[in-house]
Design an enzyme around this catalytic site. Structure first.
Site, PDB file in Angstrom:
ATOM      1  N   PRO A   9     -66.878 -69.929 -13.806  1.00  0.00           N
ATOM      2  CG  PRO A   9     -65.365 -69.802 -12.266  1.00  0.00           C
ATOM      3  CD  PRO A   9     -66.987 -69.879 -12.577  1.00  0.00           C
ATOM      4  CG  ASN A  10     -62.157 -70.483 -16.751  1.00  0.00           C
ATOM      5  OD1 ASN A  10     -61.656 -69.907 -17.436  1.00  0.00           O
ATOM      6  ND2 ASN A  10     -61.592 -70.183 -15.161  1.00  0.00           N
ATOM      7  NE  ARG A  17     -61.564 -75.216 -17.693  1.00  0.00           N
ATOM      8  CZ  ARG A  17     -62.745 -75.306 -16.585  1.00  0.00           C
ATOM      9  NH1 ARG A  17     -63.819 -75.425 -16.060  1.00  0.00           N
ATOM     10  NH2 ARG A  17     -61.363 -75.010 -15.599  1.00  0.00           N
ATOM     11  CE1 TYR A  22     -63.548 -79.999 -15.476  1.00  0.00           C
ATOM     12  CE2 TYR A  22     -61.195 -78.711 -16.581  1.00  0.00           C
ATOM     13  CZ  TYR A  22     -61.430 -78.968 -14.965  1.00  0.00           C
ATOM     14  OH  TYR A  22     -61.371 -78.288 -14.336  1.00  0.00           O
ATOM     15  CG  ASN A  73     -69.917 -76.883 -12.870  1.00  0.00           C
ATOM     16  OD1 ASN A  73     -68.811 -76.495 -11.776  1.00  0.00           O
ATOM     17  ND2 ASN A  73     -68.880 -77.512 -13.710  1.00  0.00           N
ATOM     18  CB  ALA A  76     -62.332 -71.801 -10.499  1.00  0.00           C
ATOM     19  CG  HIS A  79     -62.685 -75.563  -5.458  1.00  0.00           C
ATOM     20  ND1 HIS A  79     -63.033 -76.309  -5.130  1.00  0.00           N
ATOM     21  CD2 HIS A  79     -62.328 -75.681  -6.959  1.00  0.00           C
ATOM     22  CE1 HIS A  79     -63.604 -77.405  -6.382  1.00  0.00           C
ATOM     23  NE2 HIS A  79     -63.243 -77.154  -7.084  1.00  0.00           N
ATOM     24  CG  ASP A  86     -72.703 -65.727   2.414  1.00  0.00           C
ATOM     25  OD1 ASP A  86     -72.881 -66.848   2.721  1.00  0.00           O
ATOM     26  OD2 ASP A  86     -72.123 -64.491   3.125  1.00  0.00           O
ATOM     27  CD  GLU A  97     -71.156 -78.798  -4.858  1.00  0.00           C
ATOM     28  OE1 GLU A  97     -71.857 -79.077  -4.055  1.00  0.00           O
ATOM     29  OE2 GLU A  97     -69.546 -78.843  -5.205  1.00  0.00           O
ATOM     30  CG  HIS A  99     -68.112 -80.377  -9.068  1.00  0.00           C
ATOM     31  ND1 HIS A  99     -67.644 -79.406  -9.202  1.00  0.00           N
ATOM     32  CD2 HIS A  99     -68.741 -80.783  -7.865  1.00  0.00           C
ATOM     33  CE1 HIS A  99     -68.011 -78.062  -8.694  1.00  0.00           C
ATOM     34  NE2 HIS A  99     -68.561 -78.954  -7.886  1.00  0.00           N
ATOM     35  CG  LEU A 100     -68.395 -81.090 -16.245  1.00  0.00           C
ATOM     36  CD1 LEU A 100     -67.929 -79.870 -17.127  1.00  0.00           C
ATOM     37  CD2 LEU A 100     -69.587 -81.849 -17.689  1.00  0.00           C
ATOM     38  CB  SER A 101     -63.490 -83.397 -12.897  1.00  0.00           C
ATOM     39  OG  SER A 101     -63.804 -82.597 -12.333  1.00  0.00           O
ATOM     40  NE  ARG A 106     -59.795 -82.914 -11.859  1.00  0.00           N
ATOM     41  CZ  ARG A 106     -59.667 -81.195 -12.381  1.00  0.00           C
ATOM     42  NH1 ARG A 106     -61.033 -80.893 -12.177  1.00  0.00           N
ATOM     43  NH2 ARG A 106     -58.941 -80.506 -13.177  1.00  0.00           N
ATOM     44  NE  ARG A 110     -59.424 -78.970 -10.054  1.00  0.00           N
ATOM     45  CZ  ARG A 110     -58.906 -77.720 -10.522  1.00  0.00           C
ATOM     46  NH1 ARG A 110     -59.740 -76.884 -10.334  1.00  0.00           N
ATOM     47  NH2 ARG A 110     -58.090 -77.336 -11.300  1.00  0.00           N
TER      48      ARG A 110
HETATM   49  C1  DQA Z   1     -65.995 -77.806 -12.290  1.00  0.00           C
HETATM   50  C2  DQA Z   1     -64.575 -78.984 -11.241  1.00  0.00           C
HETATM   51  C3  DQA Z   1     -63.753 -76.896 -11.010  1.00  0.00           C
HETATM   52  O1  DQA Z   1     -62.712 -77.881  -9.573  1.00  0.00           O
HETATM   53  C4  DQA Z   1     -63.122 -76.537 -11.366  1.00  0.00           C
HETATM   54  O2  DQA Z   1     -62.477 -75.371 -11.132  1.00  0.00           O
HETATM   55  C5  DQA Z   1     -64.404 -76.288 -12.957  1.00  0.00           C
HETATM   56  C6  DQA Z   1     -64.577 -77.609 -13.200  1.00  0.00           C
HETATM   57  C7  DQA Z   1     -66.015 -79.515 -12.813  1.00  0.00           C
HETATM   58  O3  DQA Z   1     -66.809 -79.816 -13.524  1.00  0.00           O
HETATM   59  O4  DQA Z   1     -65.053 -80.146 -12.443  1.00  0.00           O
HETATM   60  O5  DQA Z   1     -64.156 -75.002 -13.130  1.00  0.00           O
HETATM   61  O6  DQA Z   1     -66.462 -77.436 -11.258  1.00  0.00           O
END
Ligand code: DQA
Length: 145
Positions: A9-10, A17, A22, A73, A76, A79, A86, A97, A99-101, A106, A110
């Protein structure tokens, strides 16, 4: 070889964003770069982004027969989602896995991931390049297994 790139998501909002967190690259840009890199290695890359948990879960289930590895990725859902965890366990497809950040720098919520302990590995905090490192690592891993 087929690899699935899953973004949660997002992440469709990348570029607009929180660019300080990011980066400025869009998801389309990241997917294009990754598809080109995959093609050069004779790998077929399938890219899916969804804001909805059930779409991601259904895509994982549908991948059981023909996908060799997954780069995910979960955004959200990292978490929160036992259901997505599953789903990955149910198909037994190796995954990395991303994550950009750097989630560990943080907010405390997270710091926990429902995925890290079942992933081959995790890449955090390296921005969009992290996806490229994941692709390279996953291909090497799959070629040697
Ligand atoms: C994220 C980190 C997550 O905590 C956050 O909710 C995201 C992006 C990242 O790529 O850094 O949406 O997965």
């Amino acid at each position: 070889m087929q690899i699935l790139l899953l973004n949660g998501p997002n992440l469709n909002m990348l570029g607009k964003r929180e660019p300080d967190v990011y980066g400025s690259r869009t998801l389309a840009d990241i997917e294009r770069t990754l598809s080109t890199a995959a093609q050069a290695k004779d790998v077929q890359l399938v890219c899916v982004q969804s804001n909805s948990e059930h779409v991601l879960i259904d895509k994982i289930h549908a991948s059981a027969a023909d996908v060799n590895g997954i780069i995910i990725n979960p955004a959200a859902f990292t978490h929160t989602s036992v259901a997505l965890r599953d789903a990955l366990l149910s198909v037994n497809i190796p995954f990395i896995e991303v994550h950009l950040s750097n989630v560990h720098k943080r907010e405390a919520f997270r710091h926990h991931s429902y995925f890290s302990d079942i992933a081959i590995g995790t890449i955090v905090g390296l921005g969009a390049n992290g996806y490229e490192y994941a692709l390279d690592a996953l291909i090497k891993q799959l070629q040697h297994s």
